[in-house]
Design a protein around this motif. Structure first.
Motif, PDB file in Angstrom:
ATOM      1  N   LYS A 425       0.818  -1.212   0.000  1.00  0.00           N
ATOM      2  CA  LYS A 425       0.000   0.000   0.000  1.00  0.00           C
ATOM      3  C   LYS A 425       0.852   1.263   0.000  1.00  0.00           C
ATOM      4  CE  LYS A 425      -4.646  -0.754   1.771  1.00  0.00           C
ATOM      5  NZ  LYS A 425      -5.200   0.079   0.707  1.00  0.00           N
ATOM      6  N   VAL A 426       1.907   1.278   0.817  1.00  0.00           N
ATOM      7  CA  VAL A 426       2.673   2.505   1.008  1.00  0.00           C
ATOM      8  C   VAL A 426       3.761   2.663  -0.046  1.00  0.00           C
ATOM      9  CG1 VAL A 426       4.152   3.789   2.603  1.00  0.00           C
ATOM     10  CG2 VAL A 426       2.177   2.525   3.467  1.00  0.00           C
ATOM     11  N   LEU A 427       4.601   1.648  -0.174  1.00  0.00           N
ATOM     12  CA  LEU A 427       5.774   1.780  -1.046  1.00  0.00           C
ATOM     13  C   LEU A 427       5.439   1.546  -2.513  1.00  0.00           C
ATOM     14  CD1 LEU A 427       8.491   0.025   1.123  1.00  0.00           C
ATOM     15  CD2 LEU A 427       7.816   2.416   1.101  1.00  0.00           C
ATOM     16  N   ASN A 428       4.598   0.573  -2.772  1.00  0.00           N
ATOM     17  CA  ASN A 428       4.338   0.215  -4.166  1.00  0.00           C
ATOM     18  C   ASN A 428       3.198   1.030  -4.789  1.00  0.00           C
ATOM     19  OD1 ASN A 428       6.336  -1.645  -3.706  1.00  0.00           O
ATOM     20  ND2 ASN A 428       4.981  -3.398  -3.547  1.00  0.00           N
ATOM     21  N   LYS A 429       2.039   1.026  -4.149  1.00  0.00           N
ATOM     22  CA  LYS A 429       0.866   1.685  -4.737  1.00  0.00           C
ATOM     23  C   LYS A 429       0.672   3.128  -4.266  1.00  0.00           C
ATOM     24  CE  LYS A 429      -1.836  -2.531  -5.516  1.00  0.00           C
ATOM     25  NZ  LYS A 429      -3.111  -3.238  -5.221  1.00  0.00           N
ATOM     26  N   LYS A 430       1.306   3.477  -3.140  1.00  0.00           N
ATOM     27  CA  LYS A 430       1.151   4.813  -2.545  1.00  0.00           C
ATOM     28  C   LYS A 430      -0.314   5.135  -2.250  1.00  0.00           C
ATOM     29  CE  LYS A 430       5.460   6.612  -4.414  1.00  0.00           C
ATOM     30  NZ  LYS A 430       5.926   5.303  -4.875  1.00  0.00           N
ATOM     31  N   GLU A 431      -1.040   4.096  -1.832  1.00  0.00           N
ATOM     32  CA  GLU A 431      -2.449   4.255  -1.465  1.00  0.00           C
ATOM     33  C   GLU A 431      -2.540   4.387   0.050  1.00  0.00           C
ATOM     34  OE1 GLU A 431      -4.351   0.828  -3.053  1.00  0.00           O
ATOM     35  OE2 GLU A 431      -4.308   1.535  -5.133  1.00  0.00           O
ATOM     36  N   PHE A 432      -2.155   5.543   0.559  1.00  0.00           N
ATOM     37  CA  PHE A 432      -2.165   5.768   1.999  1.00  0.00           C
ATOM     38  C   PHE A 432      -2.215   7.262   2.268  1.00  0.00           C
ATOM     39  CE2 PHE A 432       2.142   6.750   1.019  1.00  0.00           C
ATOM     40  CZ  PHE A 432       2.685   7.468   2.072  1.00  0.00           C
ATOM     41  N   GLU A 433      -2.572   7.595   3.492  1.00  0.00           N
ATOM     42  CA  GLU A 433      -2.543   8.991   3.931  1.00  0.00           C
ATOM     43  C   GLU A 433      -1.351   9.231   4.857  1.00  0.00           C
ATOM     44  OE1 GLU A 433      -7.122  10.379   4.129  1.00  0.00           O
ATOM     45  OE2 GLU A 433      -6.676   8.511   5.219  1.00  0.00           O
ATOM     46  N   ALA A 434      -1.191   8.331   5.822  1.00  0.00           N
ATOM     47  CA  ALA A 434      -0.037   8.404   6.721  1.00  0.00           C
ATOM     48  C   ALA A 434       0.278   6.988   7.185  1.00  0.00           C
ATOM     49  CB  ALA A 434      -0.332   9.309   7.910  1.00  0.00           C
ATOM     50  N   ALA A 435       1.546   6.747   7.514  1.00  0.00           N
ATOM     51  CA  ALA A 435       1.955   5.400   7.940  1.00  0.00           C
ATOM     52  C   ALA A 435       3.166   5.486   8.848  1.00  0.00           C
ATOM     53  CB  ALA A 435       2.275   4.532   6.725  1.00  0.00           C
ATOM     54  N   ILE A 436       3.182   4.619   9.858  1.00  0.00           N
ATOM     55  CA  ILE A 436       4.371   4.481  10.706  1.00  0.00           C
ATOM     56  C   ILE A 436       5.274   3.449  10.052  1.00  0.00           C
ATOM     57  CG2 ILE A 436       5.264   3.885  12.988  1.00  0.00           C
ATOM     58  CD1 ILE A 436       2.540   4.596  14.133  1.00  0.00           C
ATOM     59  N   LEU A 437       6.494   3.852   9.775  1.00  0.00           N
ATOM     60  CA  LEU A 437       7.427   2.979   9.066  1.00  0.00           C
ATOM     61  C   LEU A 437       8.751   2.903   9.803  1.00  0.00           C
ATOM     62  CD1 LEU A 437       6.821   4.255   5.411  1.00  0.00           C
ATOM     63  CD2 LEU A 437       5.834   2.225   6.486  1.00  0.00           C
ATOM     64  N   GLU A 438       9.485   1.874   9.509  1.00  0.00           N
ATOM     65  CA  GLU A 438      10.838   1.700  10.047  1.00  0.00           C
ATOM     66  C   GLU A 438      11.770   1.438   8.876  1.00  0.00           C
ATOM     67  OE1 GLU A 438      12.162  -0.517  13.906  1.00  0.00           O
ATOM     68  OE2 GLU A 438      12.211  -1.977  12.274  1.00  0.00           O
ATOM     69  N   ARG A 439      12.862   2.126   8.852  1.00  0.00           N
ATOM     70  CA  ARG A 439      13.851   1.932   7.798  1.00  0.00           C
ATOM     71  C   ARG A 439      15.238   1.882   8.401  1.00  0.00           C
ATOM     72  NH1 ARG A 439      12.316   2.877   2.385  1.00  0.00           N
ATOM     73  NH2 ARG A 439      14.386   3.599   1.821  1.00  0.00           N
ATOM     74  N   SER A 440      16.189   1.440   7.594  1.00  0.00           N
ATOM     75  CA  SER A 440      17.580   1.433   8.027  1.00  0.00           C
ATOM     76  C   SER A 440      18.252   2.737   7.636  1.00  0.00           C
ATOM     77  CB  SER A 440      18.337   0.275   7.371  1.00  0.00           C
ATOM     78  OG  SER A 440      17.877  -0.955   7.851  1.00  0.00           O
ATOM     79  N   PHE A 441      19.093   3.242   8.534  1.00  0.00           N
ATOM     80  CA  PHE A 441      19.959   4.344   8.140  1.00  0.00           C
ATOM     81  C   PHE A 441      20.900   3.820   7.056  1.00  0.00           C
ATOM     82  CE2 PHE A 441      19.386   5.730  12.687  1.00  0.00           C
ATOM     83  CZ  PHE A 441      18.733   6.918  12.405  1.00  0.00           C
ATOM     84  N   PRO A 442      21.097   4.553   5.974  1.00  0.00           N
ATOM     85  CA  PRO A 442      22.110   4.119   5.001  1.00  0.00           C
ATOM     86  C   PRO A 442      23.491   4.200   5.638  1.00  0.00           C
ATOM     87  CG  PRO A 442      21.335   6.334   4.496  1.00  0.00           C
ATOM     88  CD  PRO A 442      20.469   5.829   5.606  1.00  0.00           C
ATOM     89  N   LYS A 443      24.330   3.201   5.377  1.00  0.00           N
ATOM     90  CA  LYS A 443      25.684   3.236   5.942  1.00  0.00           C
ATOM     91  C   LYS A 443      26.498   4.380   5.353  1.00  0.00           C
ATOM     92  CE  LYS A 443      26.071  -1.504   7.549  1.00  0.00           C
ATOM     93  NZ  LYS A 443      26.827  -2.769   7.537  1.00  0.00           N
ATOM     94  N   ASP A 444      26.177   4.741   4.118  1.00  0.00           N
ATOM     95  CA  ASP A 444      26.696   5.980   3.554  1.00  0.00           C
ATOM     96  C   ASP A 444      25.500   6.901   3.362  1.00  0.00           C
ATOM     97  OD1 ASP A 444      29.268   7.141   1.837  1.00  0.00           O
ATOM     98  OD2 ASP A 444      27.332   7.861   1.109  1.00  0.00           O
ATOM     99  N   PRO A 445      25.600   8.167   3.768  1.00  0.00           N
ATOM    100  CA  PRO A 445      24.421   9.048   3.716  1.00  0.00           C
ATOM    101  C   PRO A 445      23.841   9.247   2.325  1.00  0.00           C
ATOM    102  CG  PRO A 445      26.419  10.286   4.263  1.00  0.00           C
ATOM    103  CD  PRO A 445      26.763   8.839   4.376  1.00  0.00           C
ATOM    104  N   GLU A 446      24.590   8.926   1.268  1.00  0.00           N
ATOM    105  CA  GLU A 446      24.058   9.007  -0.086  1.00  0.00           C
ATOM    106  C   GLU A 446      22.802   8.160  -0.210  1.00  0.00           C
ATOM    107  OE1 GLU A 446      23.230   8.924  -4.199  1.00  0.00           O
ATOM    108  OE2 GLU A 446      24.239  10.406  -2.959  1.00  0.00           O
ATOM    109  N   GLY A 447      22.743   7.069   0.552  1.00  0.00           N
ATOM    110  CA  GLY A 447      21.598   6.175   0.479  1.00  0.00           C
ATOM    111  C   GLY A 447      20.291   6.853   0.839  1.00  0.00           C
ATOM    112  N   TYR A 448      20.362   8.000   1.510  1.00  0.00           N
ATOM    113  CA  TYR A 448      19.138   8.737   1.837  1.00  0.00           C
ATOM    114  C   TYR A 448      18.365   9.095   0.574  1.00  0.00           C
ATOM    115  CZ  TYR A 448      16.261  12.861   2.672  1.00  0.00           C
ATOM    116  OH  TYR A 448      15.242  13.758   2.674  1.00  0.00           O
TER     117      TYR A 448
END
Length: 543
Positions: A425-448
């Protein structure tokens, strides 16, 4: 006469004793003055470490393996051209050194010449080229291909040299080459997406694959020919567990040696003397962060003032205290707070309900019908917040968010979804209003940059700063660009950054050597050891 005779005897004796004392003292002083050559510790081999794991690996093909247990195991079986040290600095791995051309377009890696695959075949530049070709193959379902599209050409002038030519200067390239390299001689004629290789992977790493009993355990054994020297611990076993409670029971009964703890387990269930006698507990920064994403295509969340009003309703420090039991810290950007790219001058947004109400009123949101909900053009401010049903902390955050926004006259409906449905819903279709998510910090900030698109956030200023950071190979210069990006994020508030949880681990005391850092716990497992007198598994780990 007798006295005079004794004096004749005593005086020469005293002279001799004095001379001996002086000689001895000088000799001792000379010996002390000699530099002491440090004695290299005698290697201690043997034993096994059994690690509790909640999730069974999905796949052990390096460029297909997702985060979590899969990547942890891949990290023990394979190597990258580069790797990260304890503090996330890029250091050599399969490459022994590298050179960067004056124009910043070409990185030349000089590979180690004594590395062998677990089946005995020699590792060469052909393996690096093969891995690169698979990373950019559109038919391969890899999560790690993004940065490799910036390469114009990869050349192998000889068996142990790799020249990577970029389309434009790209300093994060060194970090990207920490991707694990795969064996060409085994995989060149296989379909990676369905490769049997995943059930019997062959790498160059400190441990070799031994067996996989689905739903039960994965066994690895030491690589006697590892190019940095064989690891001290003979075997690493991942034991698949149904839940955290069962895992802690097994830890306390010492049928497993290591696990990740919840805040409650860390603070309350492992604080007794019996536990402390057998286990060391570690608390260190994680490379994960939790945030609330808004769909910026929604007209309400397109407005910066609305995002700032909503975000100021929450007290992030209170969430860390109440939800994580203090085992974490507030973060304000997608960079590790202890990392070199983080702007420590940025403070969390102040929790201020009066200010939030003022911003909402200025944007036209008022409770005109006195029903407790603010509205605009006859429509109440109401939206749904999605969260992962499998993460208890996210449910607690959702409840707090719902309560705090109700105080502003905003109705938040909360809805739990499975991890796969949430991603769809969130990442693929973007069918959302708001969502609580967890992600990894990129080991190199470029990954942001890779995480910008899914919340449809666009900023020309950030885009330009990212370009400048990519062109600089000086870390201090790069840091200045990322810190400016951090300042813009703080002003724009495209997400509500909440916290980064601490990693909480328990490890049996017989193991010496764990030194956790930004790069986690297992990055130096080759240095872990168990004294012979304390080793538990002399032949095979317990079943």
């Amino acid at each position: 006469m007798a006295n005079r005779s004794n004096k004749h005897i005593i005086r020469p004796l005293l002279a001799i004793m004095t001379a001996v004392f002086i000689f001895t003292s000088l000799t001792a002083a000379q010996q002390q003055a000699k530099p002491q050559v440090p004695q290299k510790p005698v290697p201690i081999y043997g034993d096994a470490i059994i690690i509790g794991a909640l999730h069974e690996p999905d796949i052990l093909v390096p460029i297909l393996a997702p985060e979590g247990t899969s990547q942890d195991i891949v990290g023990l079986l394979f190597n990258g051209v580069t790797k990260f040290d304890k503090d996330l600095n890029v250091i050599p791995d399969l490459a022994q050194k590298w050179e960067i051309s004056d124009d910043g377009l070409t990185i030349t890696f000089y590979l180690r010449q004594n590395v062998r695959w677990h089946d005995g075949k020699l590792f060469t530049a052909d393996d690096v080229k093969f891995t690169y070709e698979k990373l950019i193959d559109p038919d391969i379902k890899t999560l790690y291909s993004g940065a490799f599209g910036k390469i114009a050409e990869l050349k192998t002038p000889d068996r142990f040299t790799v020249q990577v030519v970029y389309k434009e200067p790209f300093s994060p390239g060194l970090a990207d080459w920490a991707v694990k390299i795969m064996p060409k001689h085994i995989l060149e004629n296989q379909d990676l997406n369905a490769a049997e290789f995943s059930k019997n992977p062959v790498g160059t790493g400190p441990y070799k694959f031994k067996s996989w009993k689905p739903g039960e355990r994965i066994d690895l054994e030491f690589n006697p020919d590892y190019f940095e020297g064989r690891p001290s611990i003979d075997r690493v076993v991942y034991k698949i567990m149904p839940d955290q409670a069962a895992m802690l029971t097994e830890l306390k009964s010492q049928t497993i040696d290591m696990m990740q703890l919840t805040p409650g387990q860390y603070k309350q269930e492992t604080d007794d003397d019996a536990f402390k006698t057998s286990f060391n507990k570690f608390r260190y920064p994680s490379l994960r962060y939790t945030f609330i994403a808004y769909n910026l295509q929604d007209p309400r969340f397109k407005e910066r003032s609305i995002r700032r009003a909503v975000n100021s309703a929450l007290d992030q420090n209170a969430i860390v205290r109440d939800v994580l039991m203090g085992c974490g810290r507030v973060c304000t950007a997608p960079f590790p707070p202890d990392g070199w790219a983080y702007n420590k001058e940025i403070a969390p947004m102040k929790c201020d309900k009066r200010w939030a109400k003022m911003l909402l009123e200025q944007a036209g949101w008022r409770d005109t019908d006195k029903d407790g909900l603010i509205n605009k053009n006859g429509k109440p401010f109401e939206f749904t917040l999605l969260f992962n049903e499998g993460i208890e902390e996210h449910k607690a955050v959702a409840d707090i968010f719902q309560k705090k926004l109700s105080e502003l006259g905003i109705r938040v409906n909360i809805k739990a979804l499975s991890a796969s449905d949430l991603q769809e819903k969130v990442l693929n279709k973007k069918e959302f209003e708001a969502a609580i998510l967890e992600r990894s910090f990129p080991k190199d900030p470029e990954g942001y940059a890779d995480g910008l698109g899914f919340i449809t956030y666009k900023s020309e200023m950030i885009k330009n700063l990212l370009e400048k950071a990519r062109r600089s190979f000086d870390q201090e210069s790069r840091a200045s660009f990322y810190k400016e990006i951090h300042r813009i994020i703080d002003a724009e508030q495209p997400r509500l950054f909440l916290y980064t949880p601490d990693q909480l681990r328990a490890v049996h005391k017989r193991f010496r050597g764990p030194r956790p850092g930004l790069n986690g716990m297992l990055y130096n497992i080759t240095d872990w050891r168990a004294p012979k007198a304390e080793q538990k598994y002399l032949k095979q780990p317990a079943q």
